[in-house]
Write a protein that holds these residues in place. Structure first.
Motif, PDB file in Angstrom:
ATOM      1  N   ASP A  74      63.612 -80.140 -21.111  1.00 19.15           N
ATOM      2  CA  ASP A  74      62.857 -79.223 -20.243  1.00 19.15           C
ATOM      3  C   ASP A  74      61.638 -78.664 -20.968  1.00 19.15           C
ATOM      4  O   ASP A  74      60.554 -78.564 -20.377  1.00 19.15           O
ATOM      5  CB  ASP A  74      63.764 -78.072 -19.789  1.00 19.15           C
ATOM      6  CG  ASP A  74      64.875 -78.538 -18.859  1.00 19.15           C
ATOM      7  OD1 ASP A  74      64.728 -79.622 -18.262  1.00 19.15           O
ATOM      8  OD2 ASP A  74      65.892 -77.814 -18.759  1.00 19.15           O
ATOM      9  N   LEU A  75      61.812 -78.289 -22.229  1.00 15.43           N
ATOM     10  CA  LEU A  75      60.682 -77.745 -22.983  1.00 15.43           C
ATOM     11  C   LEU A  75      59.589 -78.788 -23.180  1.00 15.43           C
ATOM     12  O   LEU A  75      58.395 -78.465 -23.121  1.00 15.43           O
ATOM     13  CB  LEU A  75      61.165 -77.220 -24.339  1.00 15.43           C
ATOM     14  CG  LEU A  75      62.007 -75.947 -24.312  1.00 15.43           C
ATOM     15  CD1 LEU A  75      62.534 -75.625 -25.698  1.00 15.43           C
ATOM     16  CD2 LEU A  75      61.181 -74.775 -23.767  1.00 15.43           C
ATOM     17  N   VAL A 118      57.531 -78.969 -20.092  1.00 13.40           N
ATOM     18  CA  VAL A 118      56.574 -77.866 -20.046  1.00 13.40           C
ATOM     19  C   VAL A 118      55.410 -78.140 -20.994  1.00 13.40           C
ATOM     20  O   VAL A 118      54.241 -77.919 -20.653  1.00 13.40           O
ATOM     21  CB  VAL A 118      57.268 -76.539 -20.423  1.00 13.40           C
ATOM     22  CG1 VAL A 118      56.233 -75.408 -20.524  1.00 13.40           C
ATOM     23  CG2 VAL A 118      58.336 -76.187 -19.398  1.00 13.40           C
ATOM     24  N   TYR A 127      53.027 -80.428 -19.447  1.00 14.34           N
ATOM     25  CA  TYR A 127      52.269 -79.826 -18.355  1.00 14.34           C
ATOM     26  C   TYR A 127      51.025 -79.084 -18.832  1.00 14.34           C
ATOM     27  O   TYR A 127      50.106 -78.854 -18.057  1.00 14.34           O
ATOM     28  CB  TYR A 127      53.152 -78.857 -17.566  1.00 14.34           C
ATOM     29  CG  TYR A 127      54.022 -79.535 -16.532  1.00 14.34           C
ATOM     30  CD1 TYR A 127      53.606 -80.699 -15.896  1.00 14.34           C
ATOM     31  CD2 TYR A 127      55.268 -79.007 -16.182  1.00 14.34           C
ATOM     32  CE1 TYR A 127      54.403 -81.317 -14.953  1.00 14.34           C
ATOM     33  CE2 TYR A 127      56.073 -79.619 -15.249  1.00 14.34           C
ATOM     34  CZ  TYR A 127      55.637 -80.780 -14.633  1.00 14.34           C
ATOM     35  OH  TYR A 127      56.428 -81.393 -13.696  1.00 14.34           O
ATOM     36  N   PHE A 128      50.977 -78.710 -20.108  1.00 10.81           N
ATOM     37  CA  PHE A 128      49.790 -78.027 -20.627  1.00 10.81           C
ATOM     38  C   PHE A 128      48.541 -78.895 -20.505  1.00 10.81           C
ATOM     39  O   PHE A 128      47.422 -78.374 -20.478  1.00 10.81           O
ATOM     40  CB  PHE A 128      49.993 -77.641 -22.099  1.00 10.81           C
ATOM     41  CG  PHE A 128      50.861 -76.441 -22.295  1.00 10.81           C
ATOM     42  CD1 PHE A 128      50.666 -75.287 -21.558  1.00 10.81           C
ATOM     43  CD2 PHE A 128      51.887 -76.454 -23.236  1.00 10.81           C
ATOM     44  CE1 PHE A 128      51.470 -74.176 -21.735  1.00 10.81           C
ATOM     45  CE2 PHE A 128      52.692 -75.353 -23.430  1.00 10.81           C
ATOM     46  CZ  PHE A 128      52.492 -74.211 -22.673  1.00 10.81           C
ATOM     47  N   THR A 135      46.815 -79.669 -14.230  1.00  8.32           N
ATOM     48  CA  THR A 135      46.612 -78.481 -15.063  1.00  8.32           C
ATOM     49  C   THR A 135      45.220 -78.477 -15.682  1.00  8.32           C
ATOM     50  O   THR A 135      44.516 -77.454 -15.657  1.00  8.32           O
ATOM     51  CB  THR A 135      47.661 -78.429 -16.181  1.00  8.32           C
ATOM     52  OG1 THR A 135      48.967 -78.539 -15.615  1.00  8.32           O
ATOM     53  CG2 THR A 135      47.554 -77.135 -16.959  1.00  8.32           C
ATOM     54  N   SER A 142      55.425 -83.438 -27.486  1.00 10.52           N
ATOM     55  CA  SER A 142      56.171 -83.609 -26.237  1.00 10.52           C
ATOM     56  C   SER A 142      56.076 -85.039 -25.722  1.00 10.52           C
ATOM     57  O   SER A 142      57.068 -85.612 -25.247  1.00 10.52           O
ATOM     58  CB  SER A 142      55.643 -82.640 -25.174  1.00 10.52           C
ATOM     59  OG  SER A 142      55.813 -81.294 -25.568  1.00 10.52           O
TER      60      SER A 142
END
Length: 248
Positions: free
Chosen positions: A72-73, A76, A79-80, A85, A192
Motif C-alpha cells: 500500500d505504501l 502511495v 502516486y506522487f 498527479t 516504489s
C-alpha cells in the motif's frame, strides 16, 4: 525615418516565446538523443551481463520481502508522480504563477514537463526492455521498462518547483522544504517502482538523469527568452529615456 528604423530593428529578433520554444525543441532533441544512447547502453551492456544480473537480484530482493502494508505504501509512493498527479500539480502551479504574473516561472514548468513527456514517449518507442522477471503489482498497457517514467516525471516536476520557489522567495524554510521535496520524492517514487516490480534499478537511475536533463532544458530555454526580452526592451527604449535613466 528614424521611427521606421527603430521598428525594423525591433523586428530583427524573434519574440521571446519563440526563443523559448526554439531552445526547448533543441533541448528536447539533445535529451532525447541522450535517452536513446542510455537505452542502447542498457540493452546492450547491462541486459545479460553482470550489471543486469544485479538488476534482477534487486528486483527479487524486494519481491521476496513484500507485505500488504508496504504494498500500500509503495502504491502511495507511485502516486506522487502518477500522470494525473503530475498534471494536477503542474497545472495548479502554473495557474497560481500566472495569477501573480510570474511568467518566467510558468514557462519553466511548462517547458520542463512538455520536454519530459516527449522524451519519455520517444525513449519508450525506440528502446525495448522487458520489465523485471518478478510478480508485478500493476498491470500497465506499456510493457517497456526503460526508462522509469514515474521517476523521470518526479525529478522534472519537483525539481522545477524547487527552482521556482528559490527564484520567488528568500525565506529559508520554504526553500529548504521544496529542496527536500525535490530530493526525497524522486527517491520514494523510484524505490516504489522497483519494489512493485515495474522497473529495474538502472531504469529508475536513467529516468532520474533524463528528468534532470528536462529541467536543464526548461531553465536554459527560459533564460534565453528572458535575455531576448531584455534586449528587445533596450532596443525599443528611446535614446532620451536611456540617457535619463543613466543620469538618475
Amino acid at each position: 525615418m528614424e521611427t521606421g528604423a527603430k521598428r525594423t530593428r525591433s523586428h530583427d529578433h524573434a519574440h521571446p516565446l519563440l526563443v523559448i520554444g526554439f531552445v526547448g525543441v533543441l533541448g528536447f532533441l539533445v535529451v532525447a538523443a541522450c535517452a536513446l544512447v542510455l537505452g542502447a547502453l542498457v540493452t546492450n551492456l547491462v541486459v545479460g551481463h553482470s550489471l543486469g544480473h544485479g538488476d534482477g537480484d534487486v528486483a527479487r530482493w524486494f519481491a521476496e520481502r513484500r507485505t500488504p502494508a508496504w504494498n500500500d505504501l509503495s502504491l502511495v509512493g507511485s502516486y506522487f508522480a502518477e500522470t494525473v498527479t503530475a498534471l494536477a500539480i503542474a497545472g495548479i502551479a502554473v495557474l497560481v504563477l500566472a495569477w501573480h504574473r510570474c511568467w518566467p516561472q510558468c514557462a519553466l514548468i511548462v517547458v520542463t514537463m512538455l520536454v519530459e513527456a516527449a522524451v519519455y514517449l520517444t525513449a519508450t518507442y525506440f528502446v525495448t526492455r522487458s520489465r523485471p522477471a518478478v510478480p508485478r503489482l500493476e498491470h500497465l498497457i506499456n510493457s517497456d521498462s526503460f526508462p522509469s517514467g514515474h521517476t523521470e516525471a518526479a525529478v522534472a516536476l519537483y525539481g522545477s518547483l524547487a527552482i521556482v520557489v528559490w527564484s520567488l522567495t528568500s525565506r529559508a524554510r520554504w526553500r529548504r522544504l521544496f529542496l527536500v521535496l525535490a530530493v526525497v520524492v524522486p527517491v520514494i517514487v523510484a524505490t516504489s517502482r522497483v519494489y512493485r516490480g515495474m522497473h529495474n534499478v538502472t531504469d529508475v537511475v536513467c529516468g532520474a538523469l533524463l528528468g534532470a536533463g528536462c529541467i536543464a532544458v526548461g531553465y536554459f530555454a527560459v533564460r534565453a527568452g528572458m535575455a531576448d526580452a531584455h534586449e528587445r526592451r533596450e532596443r525599443e527604449t528611446p535614446r532620451e529615456a536611456l540617457l535619463l535613466e543613466e543620469a538618475v
